[in-house]
Design a protein around this motif. Structure first.
Motif, PDB file in Angstrom:
ATOM      1  N   PRO A 197       8.762   7.007 -14.369  1.00 29.66           N
ATOM      2  CA  PRO A 197       8.074   6.430 -13.198  1.00 29.66           C
ATOM      3  C   PRO A 197       7.447   5.087 -13.546  1.00 29.66           C
ATOM      4  O   PRO A 197       6.983   4.863 -14.677  1.00 29.66           O
ATOM      5  N   TRP A 198       7.423   4.190 -12.553  1.00 26.31           N
ATOM      6  CA  TRP A 198       6.861   2.854 -12.768  1.00 26.31           C
ATOM      7  C   TRP A 198       5.418   2.946 -13.259  1.00 26.31           C
ATOM      8  O   TRP A 198       4.994   2.170 -14.122  1.00 26.31           O
ATOM      9  N   ARG A 199       4.677   3.870 -12.722  1.00 25.18           N
ATOM     10  CA  ARG A 199       3.267   4.016 -13.089  1.00 25.18           C
ATOM     11  C   ARG A 199       3.117   4.250 -14.592  1.00 25.18           C
ATOM     12  O   ARG A 199       2.280   3.641 -15.261  1.00 25.18           O
ATOM     13  N   GLU A 200       3.956   5.151 -15.115  1.00 30.03           N
ATOM     14  CA  GLU A 200       3.904   5.476 -16.533  1.00 30.03           C
ATOM     15  C   GLU A 200       4.326   4.285 -17.387  1.00 30.03           C
ATOM     16  O   GLU A 200       3.716   3.980 -18.426  1.00 30.03           O
ATOM     17  N   ILE A 201       5.366   3.569 -16.962  1.00 33.14           N
ATOM     18  CA  ILE A 201       5.885   2.433 -17.734  1.00 33.14           C
ATOM     19  C   ILE A 201       4.864   1.304 -17.793  1.00 33.14           C
ATOM     20  O   ILE A 201       4.608   0.723 -18.860  1.00 33.14           O
ATOM     21  N   ILE A 202       4.262   0.970 -16.660  1.00 34.86           N
ATOM     22  CA  ILE A 202       3.293  -0.135 -16.630  1.00 34.86           C
ATOM     23  C   ILE A 202       2.066   0.208 -17.462  1.00 34.86           C
ATOM     24  O   ILE A 202       1.525  -0.630 -18.182  1.00 34.86           O
ATOM     25  N   LEU A 203       1.634   1.475 -17.385  1.00 28.53           N
ATOM     26  CA  LEU A 203       0.489   1.895 -18.185  1.00 28.53           C
ATOM     27  C   LEU A 203       0.758   1.730 -19.676  1.00 28.53           C
ATOM     28  O   LEU A 203      -0.063   1.191 -20.428  1.00 28.53           O
ATOM     29  N   GLU A 204       1.932   2.180 -20.121  1.00 26.14           N
ATOM     30  CA  GLU A 204       2.250   2.143 -21.544  1.00 26.14           C
ATOM     31  C   GLU A 204       2.488   0.721 -22.050  1.00 26.14           C
ATOM     32  O   GLU A 204       2.363   0.461 -23.242  1.00 26.14           O
ATOM     33  N   SER A 205       2.831  -0.177 -21.133  1.00 23.95           N
ATOM     34  CA  SER A 205       3.100  -1.556 -21.574  1.00 23.95           C
ATOM     35  C   SER A 205       1.840  -2.259 -22.069  1.00 23.95           C
ATOM     36  O   SER A 205       1.911  -3.183 -22.890  1.00 23.95           O
ATOM     37  N   GLU A 206       0.653  -1.841 -21.535  1.00 23.24           N
ATOM     38  CA  GLU A 206      -0.619  -2.455 -21.888  1.00 23.24           C
ATOM     39  C   GLU A 206      -0.569  -3.972 -21.713  1.00 23.24           C
ATOM     40  O   GLU A 206      -1.162  -4.739 -22.484  1.00 23.24           O
ATOM     41  N   SER A 207       0.183  -4.383 -20.705  1.00 24.00           N
ATOM     42  CA  SER A 207       0.346  -5.818 -20.454  1.00 24.00           C
ATOM     43  C   SER A 207      -0.904  -6.403 -19.810  1.00 24.00           C
ATOM     44  O   SER A 207      -1.548  -5.766 -18.971  1.00 24.00           O
ATOM     45  N   ARG A 208      -1.204  -7.610 -20.184  1.00 22.69           N
ATOM     46  CA  ARG A 208      -2.317  -8.317 -19.538  1.00 22.69           C
ATOM     47  C   ARG A 208      -1.926  -8.749 -18.122  1.00 22.69           C
ATOM     48  O   ARG A 208      -2.772  -9.184 -17.349  1.00 22.69           O
ATOM     49  N   THR A 225       9.146   2.825  -3.149  1.00 19.03           N
ATOM     50  CA  THR A 225       8.236   3.044  -2.018  1.00 19.03           C
ATOM     51  C   THR A 225       7.279   4.204  -2.262  1.00 19.03           C
ATOM     52  O   THR A 225       6.157   4.207  -1.752  1.00 19.03           O
ATOM     53  N   ALA A 226       7.723   5.214  -3.047  1.00 14.29           N
ATOM     54  CA  ALA A 226       6.858   6.369  -3.295  1.00 14.29           C
ATOM     55  C   ALA A 226       5.621   5.985  -4.094  1.00 14.29           C
ATOM     56  O   ALA A 226       4.631   6.725  -4.091  1.00 14.29           O
ATOM     57  N   CYS A 227       5.667   4.842  -4.787  1.00 11.56           N
ATOM     58  CA  CYS A 227       4.500   4.402  -5.577  1.00 11.56           C
ATOM     59  C   CYS A 227       3.399   3.827  -4.699  1.00 11.56           C
ATOM     60  O   CYS A 227       2.264   3.672  -5.166  1.00 11.56           O
ATOM     61  N   PHE A 228       3.716   3.504  -3.457  1.00  8.58           N
ATOM     62  CA  PHE A 228       2.772   2.766  -2.620  1.00  8.58           C
ATOM     63  C   PHE A 228       2.602   3.432  -1.251  1.00  8.58           C
ATOM     64  O   PHE A 228       2.914   2.833  -0.216  1.00  8.58           O
ATOM     65  N   PRO A 229       2.097   4.653  -1.197  1.00 11.48           N
ATOM     66  CA  PRO A 229       1.888   5.306   0.105  1.00 11.48           C
ATOM     67  C   PRO A 229       0.792   4.596   0.894  1.00 11.48           C
ATOM     68  O   PRO A 229      -0.317   4.382   0.385  1.00 11.48           O
ATOM     69  N   GLN A 230       1.109   4.222   2.105  1.00 13.67           N
ATOM     70  CA  GLN A 230       0.149   3.507   2.926  1.00 13.67           C
ATOM     71  C   GLN A 230      -1.097   4.346   3.179  1.00 13.67           C
ATOM     72  O   GLN A 230      -2.201   3.814   3.356  1.00 13.67           O
ATOM     73  N   SER A 231      -0.929   5.668   3.174  1.00 14.57           N
ATOM     74  CA  SER A 231      -2.076   6.539   3.437  1.00 14.57           C
ATOM     75  C   SER A 231      -3.177   6.325   2.403  1.00 14.57           C
ATOM     76  O   SER A 231      -4.371   6.393   2.723  1.00 14.57           O
ATOM     77  N   VAL A 232      -2.807   6.054   1.141  1.00 11.56           N
ATOM     78  CA  VAL A 232      -3.810   5.836   0.092  1.00 11.56           C
ATOM     79  C   VAL A 232      -4.527   4.510   0.319  1.00 11.56           C
ATOM     80  O   VAL A 232      -5.758   4.431   0.235  1.00 11.56           O
ATOM     81  N   ARG A 233      -3.757   3.464   0.609  1.00 11.04           N
ATOM     82  CA  ARG A 233      -4.393   2.157   0.806  1.00 11.04           C
ATOM     83  C   ARG A 233      -5.328   2.175   2.018  1.00 11.04           C
ATOM     84  O   ARG A 233      -6.437   1.631   1.956  1.00 11.04           O
ATOM     85  N   SER A 234      -4.875   2.822   3.091  1.00 16.40           N
ATOM     86  CA  SER A 234      -5.719   2.898   4.289  1.00 16.40           C
ATOM     87  C   SER A 234      -6.970   3.720   4.020  1.00 16.40           C
ATOM     88  O   SER A 234      -8.081   3.354   4.432  1.00 16.40           O
ATOM     89  N   ALA A 235      -6.799   4.853   3.331  1.00 13.37           N
ATOM     90  CA  ALA A 235      -7.952   5.708   3.041  1.00 13.37           C
ATOM     91  C   ALA A 235      -8.951   4.992   2.133  1.00 13.37           C
ATOM     92  O   ALA A 235     -10.171   5.141   2.287  1.00 13.37           O
ATOM     93  N   PHE A 254      -3.609   1.129  -7.680  1.00 11.33           N
ATOM     94  CA  PHE A 254      -2.244   1.585  -7.929  1.00 11.33           C
ATOM     95  C   PHE A 254      -2.207   2.878  -8.730  1.00 11.33           C
ATOM     96  O   PHE A 254      -1.366   3.751  -8.492  1.00 11.33           O
ATOM     97  N   TYR A 255      -3.116   3.037  -9.664  1.00  8.45           N
ATOM     98  CA  TYR A 255      -3.101   4.206 -10.547  1.00  8.45           C
ATOM     99  C   TYR A 255      -3.695   5.451  -9.887  1.00  8.45           C
ATOM    100  O   TYR A 255      -3.680   6.524 -10.483  1.00  8.45           O
ATOM    101  N   TYR A 256      -4.223   5.317  -8.674  1.00  7.27           N
ATOM    102  CA  TYR A 256      -4.833   6.460  -7.992  1.00  7.27           C
ATOM    103  C   TYR A 256      -3.923   7.065  -6.920  1.00  7.27           C
ATOM    104  O   TYR A 256      -4.351   7.908  -6.142  1.00  7.27           O
ATOM    105  N   SER A 257      -2.692   6.603  -6.834  1.00  2.00           N
ATOM    106  CA  SER A 257      -1.749   7.231  -5.907  1.00  2.00           C
ATOM    107  C   SER A 257      -0.944   8.265  -6.696  1.00  2.00           C
ATOM    108  O   SER A 257      -0.894   8.195  -7.932  1.00  2.00           O
ATOM    109  N   PRO A 258      -0.339   9.272  -6.023  1.00  2.00           N
ATOM    110  CA  PRO A 258      -0.233   9.453  -4.573  1.00  2.00           C
ATOM    111  C   PRO A 258      -1.510  10.030  -3.955  1.00  2.00           C
ATOM    112  O   PRO A 258      -2.547  10.104  -4.610  1.00  2.00           O
ATOM    113  N   GLU A 259      -1.384  10.493  -2.720  1.00  2.00           N
ATOM    114  CA  GLU A 259      -2.563  10.887  -1.951  1.00  2.00           C
ATOM    115  C   GLU A 259      -3.336  12.031  -2.603  1.00  2.00           C
ATOM    116  O   GLU A 259      -4.578  12.040  -2.568  1.00  2.00           O
TER     117      GLU A 259
END
Length: 961
Positions: A531-542, A561-571, A630-635
């Protein structure tokens, strides 16, 4: 009551001897009898009539029955010259081989024929009319009604039973080389019995049909016959397969559980019988290892991955599928399974027992995923490509195709040689290549475009355009795509020409993209499927914010699209609004709901939320992986790590004792609903309440299928019955005020859910994939027309992620009552897909996948989907009054212009406050619009065009007859 024909026979019976009957029968059987029409209309048929207490004759009948002479002719042993019996069964049939009592008409000349197990007649060899034979009870097996089928089944079981049949199971002795005939007879004789059983809630007493006392079963793989009493007493040990061709793991579950089987028929509503007898479906899943069950080796599998991708078209074509959706789905599954290919030291012994060819299998790299794994211990001389045949067959859930997959993976044959062989054997190689090629080019183009936009963020430049690269690749062989992707990932072993367009593109990309972001290329074009979330976390990129923002803006192209549920951003925006009210309001006032309501209205629009926003310290959770939204999704994660702790802190601080306040704020944050005042209830609240009522009734055993809700007087209305105007009193009345309309919508949704459950329960287990792909096709259909099935943001933020995330399953539909548990009916995946009521714009309420109520409602095809505008009415008979808005009419015409029907469904809903209102709700009428011309849609109004007639945004409609 008396049989008039039988009475006359009785009056003359003294002079009619059995010898005369035999003589007449022999004349018929020797083809010397003429005037068969006279026979069939006089002495072979009669009927029951009733004088209703009047002493006069002349009453007719609507249904005929055989006369006494007819029955006697059937029982006489004089038809031996006419009837043929299989020599292996001649003695077993005994005298019945010369009677018509169980004789059937021969059908077909090739393949399996049920008639070969019975005494049979070939009409082509006789001068007897088919009508005469039918009157004498001699019919084709597949034309029997339930009683005739049970009559013939009982006698056939007597003939085939080794001893009996008795109450206890006894073996059936089916003649050699007649297994296919027996299977054909099994289906042909059981199907009319199945259709005789109730569609809803069949019970054991429903199987108590005339002549039906025993049924064929299988025990330890052998056919036997058992009494209905024995089946009832041993129902807990009985099972049935989901499909006629069971999977190995299903067969093994039956063997290991010591179960007997009620074999599935090739057609007919088979589950009615299993439900009536209380027999459960075999519950077994294909064997998939958890990753922690295996010990993986470091052996390289790069060559195997490459070889599998080279043969992707061959493997997909081996399914012999013509459906583009199924082809794409299996190709996606293959791609994911290949990317995570690993080698295990050995498989656990208990699992090896469940595999027919344990050289390979499936494992789950992550929850819900499936990937290939070699069983190294099963190879003597090193791993081989064809050793993955079992894994591919498990992935496809087609174990019978394993030999074909093994051939497609034969390392001694090149993909080119196999392609020619597949084409000769009529596998759809060309179709698959075309479909996958089109998709591959589209996906490649979208991903390259996204990479260019990422590099532009860092002021990098790419000389060749994406179009030039894609066109250059298309001019070369398929291997060029893989070489290009490997080069992008830094593989120097490729044969890519650096002077070519694709070579120059690779050089520019790798020169321009910061080293710390090269993981993006591995994820897009390489083997990394985490998952993108796991890859970006492990990269430790600035530069994680740049990557997340880029990913969000290209989510659809990158399948993220599953990484960015609108319900989380709206909430999250609403959490910030609540926090602002908390911070800017005196604590003493925070117990007042009205204060919260007014303050939230003022502050809720102040927050603009992005996925790269850093959460304030008071909202961050120590269990979270990062500080960005980003790291607090999904809902679910957002709810547990942000919403719940935040509200607990809030109400601890203000010491609120108002339960309604906490409920209101939680609902506001998660759903965005803020009632105007405590007495105001929104349309969503009304629908929630209606669905909750129906859910409660369903849990208590009430059925909501269309059949159960269809009013006895239901009829489809035509243009001539529709009038515009102010509407009148009496009849159906109008119920367009809030509350009852939502009850009608809720009843429509639950009826669709119940219909889908009954339909899917009788379909092959893999049909759920077709259901999901059909809804995705509905989204595609919307992109090509002027009509909307759902708003685009609803598709993008809710429904497409639901379909791709596995939320819609067979079990969630077939067993939807159990699936819900403590959940809400409005959140059921199929309800969400079909419910359009709360969206502003599409112009209707519900998507009905089964079409108008007047149709067959037996298929799940995109061409059958219809938009349904639900109108609640107060009576069950015309006149019906309802209101149509401007938007509904315009959207209706948009569907019609796109060759789609539009349905207005009238639902009778009882008076407000009626206890158990669901039991009185009925579908009473329907208007099906199919043409935008004057003959249909325009006839909703009379005279001037609709848009000039409408006042106040809507018009009143009536159905007067």
């Amino acid at each position: 009551m008396a049989s008039s024909e039988t009475s006359s026979l009785r009056r003359g019976s003294g002079s009619t001897t059995s010898t005369q009957f035999s003589s007449s029968a022999k004349r018929i059987s020797s083809n010397s009898f003429t005037g068969t029409k006279a026979i069939t209309k006089s002495i072979l048929e009669t009927g029951w009539t009733c004088s209703h207490g009047h002493q006069r004759d002349g009453y007719g009948w609507s249904k005929s029955v055989p006369t006494l002479l007819n029955w006697q002719l059937r029982q006489l042993e004089v038809w031996d010259a006419t009837v043929t019996t299989n020599p292996e069964l001649q003695d077993r049939w005994g005298d019945d081989a010369a009677r018509f009592a169980y004789t059937v008409v021969k059908t077909g000349s090739r393949g399996a024929r049920a008639s070969r197990l019975f005494p049979h007649i070939d009409p082509d060899d006789l001068d007897l009319s088919e009508e005469l034979l039918r009157k004498l009870g001699v019919k084709a097996v597949n034309s029997f009604d339930a009683t005739e089928a049970a009559w013939h089944l009982h006698r056939l079981l007597e003939v085939l039973a080794v001893d009996g049949p008795n109450e206890e199971p006894v073996a059936l002795d089916i003649p050699d080389d007649r297994d296919n005939d027996w299977n054909a007879a099994y289906t042909a004789l059981l199907e009319p019995i199945l259709r005789q059983l109730p569609a809803e809630d069949p019970a054991a007493e429903d199987v108590d049909l005339p002549f039906l006392s025993h049924l064929p079963i299988k025990r330890s793989g052998e056919w036997q016959v058992a009494s209905l009493e024995w089946l009832a007493e041993n129902a807990d040990k009985g099972r049935y397969y989901e499909d006629q061709s069971p999977k190995p793991w299903e067969r093994r579950a039956v063997e290991q559980g010591g179960h007997w089987l009620l074999p599935r028929t090739a057609s007919g509503p088979f589950t009615r019988l299993t439900n009536a007898l209380g027999i459960a479906r075999v519950d077994a899943s294909k064997p998939i290892f958890e990753a922690d069950e295996l010990t993986f080796t470091d052996e390289s599998v790069a060559e195997f991955r490459s070889a599998l991708r080279d043969r992707m078209v061959l493997l997909v074509a081996s399914l012999e599928q013509r459906s583009e959706d199924r082809i794409r789905e299996f190709a996606d599954d293959l791609d994911a399974a290949i990317a995570e290919l690993r080698v295990a030291e050995q498989f656990p012994e208990v699992i090896e027992d469940d595999l027919d060819a344990p050289k390979s299998g499936l494992y789950a790299p992550r929850s819900g995923e499936e990937a290939f794994v070699f069983n190294s211990a099963a190879f003597d001389d090193g791993l081989t490509l064809d050793g993955l045949a079992n894994a591919v067959s498990l992935l496809a859930e087609q174990p019978t195709t394993i030999a074909t997959f093994r051939e497609a993976l034969d390392g001694d044959l090149s993909p080119a040689e196999l392609t020619k062989r597949w084409q000769r054997r009529t596998f759809p190689v060309d179709d698959v290549a075309r479909i996958l090629g089109t998709r591959r080019r589209r996906d490649l183009r979208q991903r390259l475009d996204a990479v260019v936009t990422l590099i532009e963020r860092f002021d990098g430049t790419i000389a060749p355009t994406v179009d030039e690269v894609v066109e250059a690749i298309e001019r070369e062989e398929d291997i060029a795509v893989q070489d290009f992707k490997r080069a992008l990932c830094g593989d120097e072993a490729t044969t890519l020409d650096e002077t070519s367009a694709q070579g120059a593109f690779v050089c520019d990309v790798r020169d321009s993209l910061p080293q710390e972001l090269r993981f993006v290329l591995d994820r897009l074009f390489g083997e990394d499927r985490r998952p993108w979330r796991e890859i970006i976390l492990e990269s430790e990129s600035r530069r994680e914010s740049d990557v997340i923002d880029w990913l969000a803006k290209n989510a659809r192209a990158l399948d993220a699209t599953a990484c960015f549920p609108q319900s989380v951003r709206s909430a999250y925006g609403r959490v910030l609004a609540v926090m602002n009210v908390w911070d800017r309001t005196e604590t003493t006032e925070l117990n007042d709901i009205d204060v919260w309501r007014s303050r939230l209205r003022a502050l809720s629009t102040e927050s603009h939320v992005e996925w790269v926003d850093r959460l304030p310290d008071r909202l961050q959770n120590e269990d979270a992986d990062g500080e960005l939204l980003f790291y607090y999704s999904p809902e679910d994660r957002f709810r547990s790590q942000v919403v719940t702790p935040f509200l607990e802190g809030l109400f601890g601080a203000i010491a609120s004792e108002t339960a309604n306040l906490e409920t209101m704020l939680r609902r506001y944050i998660l759903e965005g609903e803020l009632p105007e005042d405590e007495a105001t209830v929104s349309a969503a609240d009304h629908q929630d309440g209606a669905l909750a009522d129906l859910q409660s009734a369903a849990m208590s055993g009430q059925k909501f299928s269309t059949e159960s809700l269809l009013d006895a007087g239901f009829e489809v209305q035509n243009a001539s019955t529709r009038t515009t105007g102010s509407g009148g009193g009496g009849g159906g009345g109008s119920t367009q005020y809030r509350g009852r309309g939502q009850q009608g919508e809720a009843a429509t949704l639950v009826a669709i859910l119940d219909d889908a459950a009954a339909w899917l329960d009788d379909q092959p287990i893999g049909m759920i994939r077709t259901v999901c792909s059909t809804f995705r096709a509905l989204h595609d259909d919307q992109q090509n027309g002027d009509h909307n099935w759902h708003l685009d943001r609803v598709w993008d933020q809710e429904l497409l992620p639901l379909l791709s995330g596995g939320g819609l399953t067979r079990e969630s539909i077939v067993d939807w009552r159990d699936h819900l548990g403590d959940g809400r009916l409005r959140d059921h995946p199929l309800v969400r897909l079909c419910n359009v009521t709360l969206e502003q714009g599409p112009g209707f309420d519900v998507i009905d996948p089964f079409g108008p109520l007047s149709g067959p409602r037996r298929e799940f095809d995109i061409n059958q989907f219809v938009p349904v505008e639900v109108k609640a009415v107060g009576g069950r008979s015309p006149p019906f009054h309802f209101r149509l808005t401007t938007n509904e009419y315009r959207r209706c015409k948009a569907f019609l212009r796109g060759d789609r029907s539009y349905v207005i469904r009238l639902v009778h809903v009882p008076e407000p406050g009626t206890p158990n209102w669901a039991s009185e709700t009925r579908f009473v009428s329907e208007i099906v619009l199919e043409d935008v011309s004057d003959a249909d849609a325009e006839s909703l109004v009379r005279g001037d065009p609709f848009e000039e007639v409408v006042k106040g945004g809507y018009m009143n409609m009536s159905i007067d007859q």
